[in-house]
Design a protein around this motif. Structure first.
Motif, PDB file in Angstrom:
ATOM      1  N   VAL A  68       0.902  -1.314  -0.031  1.00 24.73           N
ATOM      2  CA  VAL A  68      -0.109  -0.062  -0.104  1.00 24.73           C
ATOM      3  C   VAL A  68       0.995   1.035   0.139  1.00 24.73           C
ATOM      4  O   VAL A  68       1.978   1.331   0.580  1.00 24.73           O
ATOM      5  CB  VAL A  68      -0.822  -0.112   1.146  1.00 24.73           C
ATOM      6  CG1 VAL A  68      -0.326   0.085   2.688  1.00 24.73           C
ATOM      7  CG2 VAL A  68      -1.987   1.055   1.136  1.00 24.73           C
ATOM      8  N   LYS A  72      -3.437   5.217  -0.305  1.00 27.36           N
ATOM      9  CA  LYS A  72      -4.265   4.187  -0.184  1.00 27.36           C
ATOM     10  C   LYS A  72      -4.464   3.344  -1.465  1.00 27.36           C
ATOM     11  O   LYS A  72      -5.500   2.876  -1.907  1.00 27.36           O
ATOM     12  CB  LYS A  72      -5.668   4.413   0.172  1.00 27.36           C
ATOM     13  CG  LYS A  72      -5.723   5.252   1.571  1.00 27.36           C
ATOM     14  CD  LYS A  72      -5.237   4.256   2.750  1.00 27.36           C
ATOM     15  CE  LYS A  72      -5.095   4.591   4.066  1.00 27.36           C
ATOM     16  NZ  LYS A  72      -4.626   3.616   5.172  1.00 27.36           N
ATOM     17  N   TYR A  74      -2.930   0.079  -3.808  1.00 26.92           N
ATOM     18  CA  TYR A  74      -2.677  -1.285  -3.463  1.00 26.92           C
ATOM     19  C   TYR A  74      -2.084  -1.738  -4.786  1.00 26.92           C
ATOM     20  O   TYR A  74      -2.531  -1.960  -5.830  1.00 26.92           O
ATOM     21  CB  TYR A  74      -3.872  -2.242  -3.107  1.00 26.92           C
ATOM     22  CG  TYR A  74      -4.461  -1.751  -1.685  1.00 26.92           C
ATOM     23  CD1 TYR A  74      -3.852  -1.946  -0.549  1.00 26.92           C
ATOM     24  CD2 TYR A  74      -5.483  -0.596  -1.596  1.00 26.92           C
ATOM     25  CE1 TYR A  74      -4.417  -1.563   0.803  1.00 26.92           C
ATOM     26  CE2 TYR A  74      -5.913   0.125  -0.403  1.00 26.92           C
ATOM     27  CZ  TYR A  74      -5.372  -0.562   0.683  1.00 26.92           C
ATOM     28  OH  TYR A  74      -5.854  -0.023   2.057  1.00 26.92           O
ATOM     29  N   GLU A  91      -8.665   1.882  -2.824  1.00 31.98           N
ATOM     30  CA  GLU A  91      -9.121   1.118  -1.988  1.00 31.98           C
ATOM     31  C   GLU A  91     -10.463   0.791  -2.029  1.00 31.98           C
ATOM     32  O   GLU A  91     -11.102  -0.029  -1.253  1.00 31.98           O
ATOM     33  CB  GLU A  91      -9.162   2.084  -0.903  1.00 31.98           C
ATOM     34  CG  GLU A  91      -9.707   3.662  -0.597  1.00 31.98           C
ATOM     35  CD  GLU A  91      -9.779   4.236   0.393  1.00 31.98           C
ATOM     36  OE1 GLU A  91      -9.395   3.906   1.488  1.00 31.98           O
ATOM     37  OE2 GLU A  91      -9.647   5.482   0.049  1.00 31.98           O
TER      38      GLU A  91
END
Length: 98
Positions: A68, A72, A74, A91
């Motif tokens: 991460v 935010k 990924y 996210e």
């Protein structure tokens, strides 16, 4: 006069070499910065929206590692059969291009 022409040629030649090296150094710095912005997390810490999006888009995918960043976003290192790769999602489970 010959010394002046020779000095000018040497000076111009050294400047063009410096200019050619400069972009290479900048691109290396960008690669290091991009690689460092993600921090590894446990797979269990992934938001359910991200894992659901992965299962929907790639049902056979297995998550090897998860990362991460500050925004935010990924990064998932996944394996599908004998192929490995990385995918990126926000996210909310929406895929993003990196």
């Amino acid at each position: 006069m010959k010394k002046l022409v020779l000095s000018a040629a040497v000076l111009l030649g050294s400047l063009s070499t410096f200019a050619a090296i400069e972009p290479i150094q900048n691109s290396v710095e960008k690669v290091i910065t991009t690689a460092d912005e993600f921090t590894e997390i446990k797979i269990e810490e992934l938001p359910s929206a991200v894992t659901t999006a992965l299962k929907t888009a790639y049902p056979e995918a297995v998550i090897n590692k998860a990362y991460v960043n500050e925004n935010k976003e990924y990064k998932l290192d996944v394996t599908m059969g004998d192929k490995q790769g990385s995918v990126f999602a926000d996210e909310n489970g929406k895929w993003i291009q990196k």
